[in-house]
Design a protein around this motif. Sequence first.
Motif, PDB file in Angstrom:
ATOM      1  N   HIS A 138       0.833  -1.072  -0.022  1.00 17.30           N
ATOM      2  CA  HIS A 138       0.063   0.093  -0.107  1.00 17.30           C
ATOM      3  C   HIS A 138       0.955   1.089   0.088  1.00 17.30           C
ATOM      4  O   HIS A 138       1.730   1.337   0.724  1.00 17.30           O
ATOM      5  CB  HIS A 138      -0.970  -0.175   1.257  1.00 17.30           C
ATOM      6  CG  HIS A 138      -2.201  -0.985   1.063  1.00 17.30           C
ATOM      7  ND1 HIS A 138      -1.820  -2.312   1.392  1.00 17.30           N
ATOM      8  CD2 HIS A 138      -3.332  -0.848   0.918  1.00 17.30           C
ATOM      9  CE1 HIS A 138      -2.832  -2.886   1.302  1.00 17.30           C
ATOM     10  NE2 HIS A 138      -3.898  -2.085   0.870  1.00 17.30           N
ATOM     11  N   PHE A 139       0.510   1.931  -0.997  1.00 12.46           N
ATOM     12  CA  PHE A 139       1.513   3.400  -1.159  1.00 12.46           C
ATOM     13  C   PHE A 139       0.485   4.478  -1.247  1.00 12.46           C
ATOM     14  O   PHE A 139      -0.567   4.352  -1.573  1.00 12.46           O
ATOM     15  CB  PHE A 139       2.246   3.155  -2.355  1.00 12.46           C
ATOM     16  CG  PHE A 139       3.472   2.236  -2.361  1.00 12.46           C
ATOM     17  CD1 PHE A 139       4.919   2.373  -1.715  1.00 12.46           C
ATOM     18  CD2 PHE A 139       2.822   0.967  -2.988  1.00 12.46           C
ATOM     19  CE1 PHE A 139       5.650   1.416  -1.821  1.00 12.46           C
ATOM     20  CE2 PHE A 139       4.021  -0.173  -2.946  1.00 12.46           C
ATOM     21  CZ  PHE A 139       5.309   0.297  -2.543  1.00 12.46           C
ATOM     22  N   GLU A 140       1.053   5.660  -0.898  1.00 13.94           N
ATOM     23  CA  GLU A 140       0.491   7.034  -1.091  1.00 13.94           C
ATOM     24  C   GLU A 140       1.448   7.764  -1.946  1.00 13.94           C
ATOM     25  O   GLU A 140       2.684   7.921  -1.546  1.00 13.94           O
ATOM     26  CB  GLU A 140       0.135   7.467   0.166  1.00 13.94           C
ATOM     27  CG  GLU A 140      -1.177   6.931   0.896  1.00 13.94           C
ATOM     28  CD  GLU A 140      -1.506   7.651   2.157  1.00 13.94           C
ATOM     29  OE1 GLU A 140      -2.598   7.309   2.694  1.00 13.94           O
ATOM     30  OE2 GLU A 140      -0.595   8.537   2.581  1.00 13.94           O
ATOM     31  N   LEU A 141       0.893   8.371  -3.090  1.00 16.12           N
ATOM     32  CA  LEU A 141       1.577   9.193  -4.032  1.00 16.12           C
ATOM     33  C   LEU A 141       0.848  10.544  -3.702  1.00 16.12           C
ATOM     34  O   LEU A 141      -0.193  10.697  -4.215  1.00 16.12           O
ATOM     35  CB  LEU A 141       1.539   8.858  -5.481  1.00 16.12           C
ATOM     36  CG  LEU A 141       2.407   9.320  -6.241  1.00 16.12           C
ATOM     37  CD1 LEU A 141       3.860   9.050  -5.865  1.00 16.12           C
ATOM     38  CD2 LEU A 141       2.193   8.666  -7.785  1.00 16.12           C
ATOM     39  N   VAL A 142       1.698  11.452  -3.010  1.00 12.01           N
ATOM     40  CA  VAL A 142       1.140  12.532  -2.662  1.00 12.01           C
ATOM     41  C   VAL A 142       1.917  13.655  -3.588  1.00 12.01           C
ATOM     42  O   VAL A 142       3.080  13.940  -3.578  1.00 12.01           O
ATOM     43  CB  VAL A 142       1.288  12.961  -1.135  1.00 12.01           C
ATOM     44  CG1 VAL A 142       0.630  14.144  -0.927  1.00 12.01           C
ATOM     45  CG2 VAL A 142       1.050  11.812  -0.536  1.00 12.01           C
ATOM     46  N   TYR A 143       0.837  14.577  -4.190  1.00 14.21           N
ATOM     47  CA  TYR A 143       1.434  15.541  -5.144  1.00 14.21           C
ATOM     48  C   TYR A 143       1.233  16.938  -4.387  1.00 14.21           C
ATOM     49  O   TYR A 143       0.234  17.126  -3.837  1.00 14.21           O
ATOM     50  CB  TYR A 143       0.511  15.636  -6.235  1.00 14.21           C
ATOM     51  CG  TYR A 143       0.536  14.301  -7.180  1.00 14.21           C
ATOM     52  CD1 TYR A 143       1.618  13.746  -7.457  1.00 14.21           C
ATOM     53  CD2 TYR A 143      -0.772  13.860  -7.505  1.00 14.21           C
ATOM     54  CE1 TYR A 143       1.614  12.388  -8.257  1.00 14.21           C
ATOM     55  CE2 TYR A 143      -0.843  12.609  -8.150  1.00 14.21           C
ATOM     56  CZ  TYR A 143       0.293  12.031  -8.418  1.00 14.21           C
ATOM     57  OH  TYR A 143       0.163  10.844  -9.167  1.00 14.21           O
ATOM     58  N   HIS A 144       2.342  17.812  -4.043  1.00 11.07           N
ATOM     59  CA  HIS A 144       2.077  19.002  -3.687  1.00 11.07           C
ATOM     60  C   HIS A 144       2.416  20.191  -4.552  1.00 11.07           C
ATOM     61  O   HIS A 144       3.072  19.965  -5.421  1.00 11.07           O
ATOM     62  CB  HIS A 144       3.306  19.145  -2.644  1.00 11.07           C
ATOM     63  CG  HIS A 144       2.864  18.169  -1.339  1.00 11.07           C
ATOM     64  ND1 HIS A 144       2.124  18.634  -0.085  1.00 11.07           N
ATOM     65  CD2 HIS A 144       3.201  16.889  -1.173  1.00 11.07           C
ATOM     66  CE1 HIS A 144       2.203  17.690   0.893  1.00 11.07           C
ATOM     67  NE2 HIS A 144       2.704  16.506   0.142  1.00 11.07           N
ATOM     68  N   GLY A 145       1.856  21.290  -4.269  1.00 14.26           N
ATOM     69  CA  GLY A 145       1.871  22.567  -4.983  1.00 14.26           C
ATOM     70  C   GLY A 145       1.247  22.680  -6.227  1.00 14.26           C
ATOM     71  O   GLY A 145       0.189  22.114  -6.345  1.00 14.26           O
ATOM     72  N   GLU A 146       1.989  22.963  -7.325  1.00 12.24           N
ATOM     73  CA  GLU A 146       1.268  23.216  -8.643  1.00 12.24           C
ATOM     74  C   GLU A 146       0.887  21.884  -9.075  1.00 12.24           C
ATOM     75  O   GLU A 146      -0.156  21.705  -9.868  1.00 12.24           O
ATOM     76  CB  GLU A 146       2.293  23.970  -9.538  1.00 12.24           C
ATOM     77  CG  GLU A 146       2.588  25.433  -9.329  1.00 12.24           C
ATOM     78  CD  GLU A 146       3.632  26.169 -10.310  1.00 12.24           C
ATOM     79  OE1 GLU A 146       3.700  25.318 -11.029  1.00 12.24           O
ATOM     80  OE2 GLU A 146       3.812  27.280 -10.036  1.00 12.24           O
ATOM     81  N   LEU A 147       1.788  20.910  -9.043  1.00 13.37           N
ATOM     82  CA  LEU A 147       1.646  19.511  -9.229  1.00 13.37           C
ATOM     83  C   LEU A 147       0.190  19.113  -8.718  1.00 13.37           C
ATOM     84  O   LEU A 147      -0.552  18.232  -9.597  1.00 13.37           O
ATOM     85  CB  LEU A 147       2.760  18.563  -8.886  1.00 13.37           C
ATOM     86  CG  LEU A 147       2.790  17.195  -9.608  1.00 13.37           C
ATOM     87  CD1 LEU A 147       2.840  17.289 -11.244  1.00 13.37           C
ATOM     88  CD2 LEU A 147       3.980  16.588  -8.965  1.00 13.37           C
ATOM     89  N   ALA A 148      -0.403  19.499  -7.633  1.00 15.01           N
ATOM     90  CA  ALA A 148      -1.632  19.151  -7.112  1.00 15.01           C
ATOM     91  C   ALA A 148      -2.565  19.330  -7.970  1.00 15.01           C
ATOM     92  O   ALA A 148      -3.862  18.654  -7.818  1.00 15.01           O
ATOM     93  CB  ALA A 148      -1.715  19.524  -5.584  1.00 15.01           C
ATOM     94  N   GLY A 149      -2.774  20.320  -8.880  1.00 17.79           N
ATOM     95  CA  GLY A 149      -3.762  20.764  -9.744  1.00 17.79           C
ATOM     96  C   GLY A 149      -3.691  19.982 -10.920  1.00 17.79           C
ATOM     97  O   GLY A 149      -4.529  20.263 -11.770  1.00 17.79           O
ATOM     98  N   VAL A 150      -2.890  18.963 -11.412  1.00 19.26           N
ATOM     99  CA  VAL A 150      -2.818  18.290 -12.599  1.00 19.26           C
ATOM    100  C   VAL A 150      -4.034  17.444 -12.690  1.00 19.26           C
ATOM    101  O   VAL A 150      -4.452  16.487 -11.726  1.00 19.26           O
ATOM    102  CB  VAL A 150      -1.574  17.506 -12.777  1.00 19.26           C
ATOM    103  CG1 VAL A 150      -1.781  16.427 -13.726  1.00 19.26           C
ATOM    104  CG2 VAL A 150      -0.349  18.267 -12.828  1.00 19.26           C
ATOM    105  N   SER A 151      -4.670  17.482 -13.813  1.00 20.36           N
ATOM    106  CA  SER A 151      -5.853  16.731 -14.061  1.00 20.36           C
ATOM    107  C   SER A 151      -5.745  15.116 -14.372  1.00 20.36           C
ATOM    108  O   SER A 151      -6.296  14.303 -14.286  1.00 20.36           O
ATOM    109  CB  SER A 151      -6.946  17.363 -14.833  1.00 20.36           C
ATOM    110  OG  SER A 151      -6.403  17.621 -16.137  1.00 20.36           O
ATOM    111  N   ASN A 152      -4.570  15.057 -15.154  1.00 18.04           N
ATOM    112  CA  ASN A 152      -4.339  13.642 -15.831  1.00 18.04           C
ATOM    113  C   ASN A 152      -2.930  13.401 -15.337  1.00 18.04           C
ATOM    114  O   ASN A 152      -1.933  13.690 -15.546  1.00 18.04           O
ATOM    115  CB  ASN A 152      -4.197  14.012 -17.392  1.00 18.04           C
ATOM    116  CG  ASN A 152      -3.934  12.578 -18.035  1.00 18.04           C
ATOM    117  OD1 ASN A 152      -3.685  11.444 -17.381  1.00 18.04           O
ATOM    118  ND2 ASN A 152      -3.658  12.403 -19.235  1.00 18.04           N
TER     119      ASN A 152
END
Length: 600
Positions: free
Chosen positions: A369-383
Amino acid sequence: MASTTDRKPRILVPEKVSVDGLALLSADYEVDSRPQGVPPQELLALIPDVDALIVRSETKVTAEVLRAGSRLRVVARAGVGVDNIDVEAATAGGIIVVNSPAGNIVAAAEHTVALLLATARNVGRADRTTKEGRWERGKLVGVEVGRKTLGIVGLGKVGMKVARMCIGLGMKVIAFDPYANPDLAQQTGVERLVPRLADMLPEIDFLTIHTPLLASTLDLIGEAEFKLMKPTARVLNVARGGVYNEAALLEALNKGVIAGAGLDVFTKEPPDQNTPAWQLLRHEKVTATPHLGASTVEAQENVAVDVCTQVAAVLRGELPTSAVNAPLILPEEYRALKPYAKLIERMGGLYTQHFASASASHVGVGGRHFELVYHGELAGVSNSRPLLAALVRGLVSPFSDTGGRHVNIVNATAVAREKGIVIREIHAHSGIGSGNEGSAYASFVMLRALATVEGTESEQQDREKTGGVDPGSQVIEGYVSGNNVYISRLDRFNASFSPEGTLLILHNFDEPGKIGGVGSVLGRHGINIRFMQVASLDLGRQKGGQDDAQPAQAPALETSAKKNGDEALMILGIDGDVTKDVVEDLRTAEGILNVSLVRL
């Protein structure tokens, strides 16, 4: 887009490809087949008028060729490896690259079984001596394979096929693969999965390995491993030369440590004279073949039919089944995500080769089980599908038949499900982690390998908001600067290094003299240090109550570290042949708690 003319799309085939595959294309497309080959300059002259290119291994599809292919929509490799294709240039130009990772599965598995039976019954030696006029029946008594135990390293498609075949021969099968799906293995008939390679070596009668060649699998079986095996055991290799240490294998055969070997691949092919591989080819206890694993009429037909079917699908505007690059993303999206996909793939490979290989207590068997966490501008990526695919590719590469090359955004979810990997993507717009409060980086990524997935929904939400770490979980963080990627955190340690090439990661007491001692060890072995970085403990996280997060070493070493002083990670980028002796010399040096060898 509709064509402005009635011109049939043109497909160039500059190598010999099975006619069964090409027959699928001849009705709807103009197929220019040139089995004799096409010189590089002629290929450059032909490519501007070509819509699809089908190659095997001889044709070099360079960036120059791809730039010249103004009409080119797809490049197909009739086989697995795409080393002769500039995939990055193809992707940048919007050209889909496909291959056939499954076309030779049966051929490779059958050849493994052929070598297993040949070594068990001394077929190679019997054939040779009989043709020489000697009738040595009494010297060639073999063993039956029924009721014997087969150990398999790497339960990918080939490994699983070998398991099914050998179970059909009446064999008992056990396996080692940290990412194997235990339910699928059990359904196949694999008796059990073991958490460590050493756990199965003493009880097996035959050993076969089906993994790519990486730092973690180079010399996977050496002198120490051979000594754990029965003197009647036999080993097989239809995967990659180098997974067995050839010098150690030669010595084990000469001294009777094991009984025999069946080898189809070598570190260099053909081997140079007077090398261990050359001596193995001629050894009376070895059945050797010249890399025939995929060399069947059916396998060549299978890969041809597979890639030709995919080419037709792409030319019709449909999805291929084995895209090597990312066909389902707009060029501008790809350019923005490309460095982050590279970063995340390296993070996945770093996890598998550093954390997962360091302690069996963190590996086990079954799902992850992993969590891949996007922070900052990358968090707004839709694809984010290319990013998810990159993580899966990095995680499974060391135990994938194709080194992870078959993983793409089309099949990443299915591959993860097959391997028992669960990944939860989190778009956390806050800028927390790696000391980058105040938006030191526009975006960064956190990979968490969870020790447990239990907890209330509220607790999970709190973890998303704070970037916190569960006790026992492992964390890697990284960021992108320009086109370069960097790792900024390894578990409890702050870092700043580029994850590429061959790396040595040493966990040590943070005391004077450690750098000099490590340098001396590497110098004795002729290994050059390209760069070195010392990663210190993140004291802010310790004070924040997260000092329970465990690093990769065994608990006993952790206790010792806490008693004797501060800890640090020494991260070395190196050039040179890192053998198990080198790693062992480093591991036994004073103050060194653990050593990981990583190749990215």
